[in-house]
Design a protein around this motif. Structure first.
Motif, mmCIF file in Angstrom:
data_model
loop_
_atom_site.group_PDB
_atom_site.id
_atom_site.type_symbol
_atom_site.label_atom_id
_atom_site.label_comp_id
_atom_site.label_asym_id
_atom_site.label_seq_id
_atom_site.Cartn_x
_atom_site.Cartn_y
_atom_site.Cartn_z
ATOM 1 N N ALA A 88 0.821 -1.209 0.000
ATOM 2 C CA ALA A 88 0.000 0.000 0.000
ATOM 3 C C ALA A 88 0.855 1.259 0.000
ATOM 4 C CB ALA A 88 -0.935 -0.011 1.208
ATOM 5 N N ALA A 89 1.927 1.241 0.797
ATOM 6 C CA ALA A 89 2.784 2.426 0.888
ATOM 7 C C ALA A 89 3.457 2.738 -0.443
ATOM 8 C CB ALA A 89 3.845 2.222 1.979
ATOM 9 N N THR A 90 3.870 1.705 -1.157
ATOM 10 C CA THR A 90 4.553 1.937 -2.435
ATOM 11 C C THR A 90 3.611 2.565 -3.462
ATOM 12 O OG1 THR A 90 4.052 -0.322 -3.187
ATOM 13 C CG2 THR A 90 6.157 0.026 -2.066
ATOM 14 N N LEU A 91 2.356 2.109 -3.481
ATOM 15 C CA LEU A 91 1.381 2.703 -4.394
ATOM 16 C C LEU A 91 1.188 4.181 -4.100
ATOM 17 C CD1 LEU A 91 -1.304 -0.136 -4.402
ATOM 18 C CD2 LEU A 91 -0.076 0.659 -6.406
ATOM 19 N N LEU A 92 1.131 4.517 -2.818
ATOM 20 C CA LEU A 92 0.942 5.912 -2.422
ATOM 21 C C LEU A 92 2.120 6.773 -2.856
ATOM 22 C CD1 LEU A 92 -0.876 7.873 -0.829
ATOM 23 C CD2 LEU A 92 0.459 7.296 1.214
ATOM 24 N N VAL A 93 3.335 6.268 -2.642
ATOM 25 C CA VAL A 93 4.539 7.039 -2.976
ATOM 26 C C VAL A 93 4.624 7.326 -4.464
ATOM 27 C CG1 VAL A 93 7.058 6.929 -3.098
ATOM 28 C CG2 VAL A 93 5.890 6.302 -0.985
ATOM 29 N N TYR A 94 4.534 6.289 -5.282
ATOM 30 C CA TYR A 94 4.755 6.548 -6.710
ATOM 31 C C TYR A 94 3.556 7.211 -7.374
ATOM 32 C CZ TYR A 94 2.339 2.422 -8.836
ATOM 33 O OH TYR A 94 1.440 1.501 -9.282
ATOM 34 N N GLY A 95 2.350 7.033 -6.815
ATOM 35 C CA GLY A 95 1.186 7.712 -7.367
ATOM 36 C C GLY A 95 1.265 9.218 -7.181
ATOM 37 N N LEU A 96 1.601 9.644 -5.965
ATOM 38 C CA LEU A 96 1.716 11.078 -5.691
ATOM 39 C C LEU A 96 2.876 11.697 -6.475
ATOM 40 C CD1 LEU A 96 1.065 11.137 -1.826
ATOM 41 C CD2 LEU A 96 -0.504 11.821 -3.659
ATOM 42 N N ALA A 97 3.997 10.983 -6.555
ATOM 43 C CA ALA A 97 5.161 11.527 -7.261
ATOM 44 C C ALA A 97 4.900 11.647 -8.760
ATOM 45 C CB ALA A 97 6.388 10.650 -7.004
ATOM 46 N N THR A 98 4.163 10.696 -9.334
ATOM 47 C CA THR A 98 3.853 10.770 -10.756
ATOM 48 C C THR A 98 2.928 11.948 -11.051
ATOM 49 O OG1 THR A 98 4.098 8.385 -11.034
ATOM 50 C CG2 THR A 98 2.845 9.535 -12.720
ATOM 51 N N GLY A 99 1.928 12.137 -10.187
ATOM 52 C CA GLY A 99 1.050 13.281 -10.354
ATOM 53 C C GLY A 99 1.812 14.593 -10.277
ATOM 54 N N ALA A 100 2.762 14.669 -9.333
ATOM 55 C CA ALA A 100 3.569 15.882 -9.202
ATOM 56 C C ALA A 100 4.461 16.093 -10.424
ATOM 57 C CB ALA A 100 4.426 15.803 -7.935
ATOM 58 N N ALA A 101 4.924 14.990 -11.036
ATOM 59 C CA ALA A 101 5.791 15.095 -12.212
ATOM 60 C C ALA A 101 5.075 15.768 -13.382
ATOM 61 C CB ALA A 101 6.279 13.706 -12.634
ATOM 62 N N ALA A 102 3.748 15.694 -13.402
ATOM 63 C CA ALA A 102 2.989 16.353 -14.468
ATOM 64 C C ALA A 102 3.154 17.867 -14.421
ATOM 65 C CB ALA A 102 1.510 15.984 -14.360
ATOM 66 N N LEU A 103 3.576 18.386 -13.264
ATOM 67 C CA LEU A 103 3.743 19.834 -13.091
ATOM 68 C C LEU A 103 5.189 20.274 -13.292
ATOM 69 C CD1 LEU A 103 1.545 20.222 -9.873
ATOM 70 C CD2 LEU A 103 0.841 20.539 -12.258
ATOM 71 N N SER A 104 6.036 19.377 -13.768
ATOM 72 C CA SER A 104 7.457 19.685 -13.925
ATOM 73 C C SER A 104 7.667 20.913 -14.805
ATOM 74 C CB SER A 104 8.202 18.486 -14.524
ATOM 75 O OG SER A 104 8.143 17.374 -13.670
ATOM 76 N N THR A 105 8.545 21.799 -14.337
ATOM 77 C CA THR A 105 8.850 23.021 -15.098
ATOM 78 C C THR A 105 10.152 22.896 -15.886
ATOM 79 O OG1 THR A 105 9.947 23.939 -13.144
ATOM 80 C CG2 THR A 105 7.624 24.477 -13.460
ATOM 81 N N GLY A 106 10.889 21.814 -15.669
ATOM 82 C CA GLY A 106 12.145 21.610 -16.371
ATOM 83 C C GLY A 106 12.639 20.202 -16.174
ATOM 84 N N ILE A 107 13.726 19.884 -16.841
ATOM 85 C CA ILE A 107 14.220 18.517 -16.827
ATOM 86 C C ILE A 107 14.711 18.100 -15.443
ATOM 87 C CG2 ILE A 107 16.519 19.227 -17.611
ATOM 88 C CD1 ILE A 107 16.700 16.556 -19.099
ATOM 89 N N LEU A 108 15.306 19.017 -14.680
ATOM 90 C CA LEU A 108 15.815 18.660 -13.352
ATOM 91 C C LEU A 108 14.677 18.245 -12.428
ATOM 92 C CD1 LEU A 108 18.136 18.381 -11.370
ATOM 93 C CD2 LEU A 108 17.887 20.824 -10.826
ATOM 94 N N MET A 109 13.601 19.021 -12.409
ATOM 95 C CA MET A 109 12.452 18.685 -11.571
ATOM 96 C C MET A 109 11.860 17.343 -11.972
ATOM 97 S SD MET A 109 8.985 20.926 -10.970
ATOM 98 C CE MET A 109 7.604 20.268 -9.995
ATOM 99 N N LEU A 110 11.767 17.108 -13.278
ATOM 100 C CA LEU A 110 11.219 15.843 -13.753
ATOM 101 C C LEU A 110 12.098 14.670 -13.329
ATOM 102 C CD1 LEU A 110 9.121 14.293 -15.410
ATOM 103 C CD2 LEU A 110 10.489 14.778 -17.458
ATOM 104 N N ILE A 111 13.411 14.818 -13.418
ATOM 105 C CA ILE A 111 14.335 13.749 -13.049
ATOM 106 C C ILE A 111 14.226 13.427 -11.556
ATOM 107 C CG2 ILE A 111 16.792 13.256 -12.701
ATOM 108 C CD1 ILE A 111 17.315 14.483 -15.447
ATOM 109 N N VAL A 112 14.156 14.462 -10.707
ATOM 110 C CA VAL A 112 14.044 14.232 -9.261
ATOM 111 C C VAL A 112 12.756 13.468 -8.933
ATOM 112 C CG1 VAL A 112 13.737 15.363 -7.024
ATOM 113 C CG2 VAL A 112 15.456 16.206 -8.620
ATOM 114 N N LEU A 113 11.656 13.890 -9.530
ATOM 115 C CA LEU A 113 10.383 13.235 -9.251
ATOM 116 C C LEU A 113 10.337 11.818 -9.812
ATOM 117 C CD1 LEU A 113 7.983 16.243 -9.798
ATOM 118 C CD2 LEU A 113 8.393 15.036 -7.644
ATOM 119 N N ARG A 114 10.962 11.589 -10.952
ATOM 120 C CA ARG A 114 11.021 10.232 -11.498
ATOM 121 C C ARG A 114 11.835 9.302 -10.601
ATOM 122 N NH1 ARG A 114 7.321 8.222 -14.149
ATOM 123 N NH2 ARG A 114 8.762 6.528 -14.628
ATOM 124 N N PHE A 115 12.830 9.839 -9.923
ATOM 125 C CA PHE A 115 13.585 9.039 -8.957
ATOM 126 C C PHE A 115 12.674 8.600 -7.805
ATOM 127 C CE2 PHE A 115 15.910 8.936 -4.900
ATOM 128 C CZ PHE A 115 16.776 7.890 -5.162
#
Length: 461
Positions: A88-115
């Motif tokens: 359950a915890a893993t689903l929560l972590v990657y779900g929230l991070a993927t949603g946040a990645a949609a708001l990426s303003t540049g490649i660095l932000m996208l890379i951090v969130l993809r990690f």
């Protein structure tokens, strides 16, 4: 008396098993959807952000850095706090991070969130397969785990559909595609409150009342009468009971005593008895990760580089992806006919041939045909691999053993996307897929050295 695990092993496949398989499978499909989406996002960003092949390779690889770490930590945590909790915890972590990645303003932000996304993704897969394998009836355990892995194809097809219909809609199409990744965060609640905890894990922690209740629920689902008395449980429970654990349950000391026993009896995955199978399993994981993620993460971008536009390349990828479903279906049938080891080795060998043919394909028809063959054999091999992994280790190290193998494999999934631009420059598509074919061959040879676990109880290692 019959132990709880033996009672579970002897049951037919019931609606409780189906609920567990479907609940875990949906989580698995959402995982695949997230992994698959990044391949389409990469192709879109190459156009919209004018990224270089090196920048694209880092977007593709950084998630696998997180997955390597997540797989190791997730397996360890699953043996410590439970399979369901970590799932359950893993689903929560990657779900929230993927949603946040949609708001990426540049490649660095996208890379951090993809990690961060990778941390959750990597931890989920070995934990989910361990949970399902510990409930599946012994006679069809391999088939059930392959069906679970088959949900990966469903998720990847979902990613291909989103890639085909959503990503090309405009400059922000890739953002809407990633926003869909918020779904796993909500689904985490279903996992946490809707699925049972592993009976074997509960027994190893001294939580015998919970374990007995869950076994009786599965027996009731099958119309089987439970024994008149609570059956003795696992080796860990029996030893803990002898030490007085049961008598101390009301004082709250039982879990700590069971935990102490579990720590004392934990066998290292590199012990003389287990190290050969661990080494072979790690080689298989490395080879299959290297070739699968190297090929499929780059597939849409490779097609674009060959002159196809985004919509056409995404359409080809969707067609190729559909071949994953029959690959899983055939593997699910063969794994209880041929056994785990032969099925895994044969599908890896077929993947090697298909990869070589894909490297030589130069027309739309041959690209699609070779790509579908690669999907069929490669994903069938994945199903067999997830079936055999949990069967190689005892309960106290099952989560950490499968998690460590997955973590090692993720190293290959990090390296492969980074090497693709280098190999393309050195020898083109033929060289890229020639290397992938060689990796499949090595993995197939290692698979033949694994012990056969068909029809063997999980504790009989």
């Amino acid at each position: 008396m019959t132990s709880r695990t033996e009672r579970l092993d002897g049951l037919p496949f019931t609606r409780k098993h189906r609920k567990l398989l479907l609940g875990s499978g949906i989580g698995w499909a959402l995982d695949a959807m997230d992994v698959g989406l990044i391949s389409f996002v990469m192709a879109a960003l190459a156009v919209h952000w004018a990224l270089t092949p090196t920048e694209l390779s880092w977007i593709g690889s950084i998630g696998f850095v997180g997955m390597a770490i997540g797989a190791a930590l997730g397996g360890l945590l699953a043996d410590k706090i439970g399979r369901r909790q970590v799932f359950a915890a893993t689903l929560l972590v990657y779900g929230l991070a993927t949603g946040a990645a949609a708001l990426s303003t540049g490649i660095l932000m996208l890379i951090v969130l993809r990690f961060i996304v990778g941390l959750g993704l990597g931890a989920e897969l070995p934990v989910a397969s361990t949970l399902v394998s510990e409930f599946a009836p012994r006679r069809i355990r391999g088939r059930v785990v392959v069906i679970l892995e088959g949900f990966w194809a469903v998720g990847w097809i979902m990613a291909a559909l989103i890639g085909y219909f959503v990503v090309p809609t405009g400059d922000d199409g890739w953002r809407w595609a990633l926003a869909v990744g918020l779904v796993p965060a909500a689904y985490a609640l279903v996992i946490r409150f809707g699925l049972p905890e592993s009976v074997r894990f509960l027994e190893s922690r001294g939580r015998v009342d919970e374990a007995e209740r869950i076994v009786r629920e599965f027996e009731a689902s099958a119309g089987v009468e439970p024994p008149a008395e609570a059956a003795p449980g696992s080796r860990a429970e029996s030893a803990a009971t002898t030490a007085g654990t049961t008598a101390a349950t009301t004082s709250g000391t039982a879990p700590s005593r069971a935990a102490a026993f579990e720590e004392a009896t934990r066998e290292s995955i590199w012990s003389p008895r287990l190290r050969r199978r661990t080494g072979a399993l790690w080689i298989v994981w490395f080879g299959i990760n290297f070739s699968y993620y190297g090929a499929f993460i780059w597939l849409p971008s490779l097609l674009v580089s060959q002159g196809f536009d985004l919509v056409r390349s995404f359409g080809y990828t969707l067609i190729i992806t559909l071949a994953q479903l029959p690959g899983y279906a055939v593997a699910a049938w063969l794994i209880e006919v041929w056994g785990r080891r032969v099925t895994l080795a044969v599908f890896l060998s077929g993947s090697a041939v298909a990869a070589g043919l894909f490297g030589l394909a130069d027309t739309p028809a041959t690209i699609i045909a070779a790509g579908m063959a690669l999907s069929f054999f490669n994903l069938g091999a994945w199903g067999a691999l997830y079936a055999i992994g949990p069967e190689l280790y005892p309960t106290t190290t099952r989560g950490s053993g499968t998690g460590a193998a997955a973590a090692f494999g993720r190293i290959a999934s990090i390296i492969a996307p980074l090497l693709v631009p280098v190999m393309l420059g050195a020898g083109g598509t033929a060289m890229v897929f020639g290397v992938f074919a060689a990796a499949f061959v090595v993995a197939a040879l290692a698979a033949f050295t694994l012990p056969e676990r068909k029809g063997v109880a999980l504790e009989e290692t």
